[in-house]
Design a protein around this motif. Structure first.
Motif, short mmCIF file in Angstrom:
data_model
loop_
_atom_site.label_atom_id
_atom_site.label_comp_id
_atom_site.label_asym_id
_atom_site.label_seq_id
_atom_site.Cartn_x
_atom_site.Cartn_y
_atom_site.Cartn_z
N TYR A 177 0.86 -1.18 0.00
CA TYR A 177 0.00 0.00 0.00
C TYR A 177 0.89 1.23 0.00
CZ TYR A 177 1.06 -0.82 4.92
OH TYR A 177 1.72 -1.07 6.10
N GLU A 178 0.31 2.37 -0.33
CA GLU A 178 1.06 3.63 -0.39
C GLU A 178 0.46 4.61 0.61
OE1 GLU A 178 1.22 4.97 -4.46
OE2 GLU A 178 1.77 2.98 -5.18
N ILE A 179 1.26 4.98 1.62
CA ILE A 179 0.76 5.92 2.63
C ILE A 179 1.62 7.17 2.73
CG2 ILE A 179 -0.46 4.19 3.99
CD1 ILE A 179 1.94 4.23 5.94
N ASN A 180 2.63 7.27 1.86
CA ASN A 180 3.45 8.48 1.83
C ASN A 180 4.02 8.63 0.43
OD1 ASN A 180 6.08 7.16 1.61
ND2 ASN A 180 5.80 6.56 3.74
N PRO A 181 4.59 9.77 0.11
CA PRO A 181 5.08 10.02 -1.25
C PRO A 181 6.26 9.13 -1.68
CG PRO A 181 4.94 12.08 -0.02
CD PRO A 181 4.68 10.97 0.95
N TRP A 182 6.89 8.44 -0.74
CA TRP A 182 8.07 7.62 -1.06
C TRP A 182 7.72 6.16 -1.30
CZ3 TRP A 182 7.66 11.12 2.91
CH2 TRP A 182 8.33 12.31 2.70
#
Length: 98
Positions: A20-25
């Motif tokens: 999952y993606e929870i930050n820009p990195w």
């Protein structure tokens, strides 16, 4: 082992990946090299044991891919235990870590 030896909590990277993606990195399309992750983990574990550290292991859990990041679990110093603020509490994806 020496009871005064540094102690580490480690979790093998069996299920480590970006789910999952929870930050820009974080990008799901930029996955780690699983075999390299395991090799690096084993090398670190071996070095820590060789220099006399005590290591406790957490069993990896499918569905908790960043359980490998146990470093922020707690800091034990002298007679105190210092816990970080629960950074994962506001993220629905990380509720399994509580």
């Amino acid at each position: 082992m020496n009871s005064a030896a540094p102690r580490f909590l480690m979790c093998p990277p069996d299920y480590f990946r970006i789910e999952y993606e929870i930050n820009p990195w974080m990008h799901k399309e930029d996955q780690n090299d699983h075999e390299n992750s395991i090799a690096q983990w084993k090398a670190l574990h071996k070095v820590l044991e060789k220099i006399g550290c005590q290591i406790a292991e957490v069993k990896p859990v499918e569905g908790l891919p960043d359980l490998v990041f146990t470093a922020n679990a707690a800091l034990v110093f002298e007679k105190g235990i210092y816990l970080p603020l629960p950074a994962c509490s506001s993220t629905r994806r990380r509720t399994g870590f509580r």
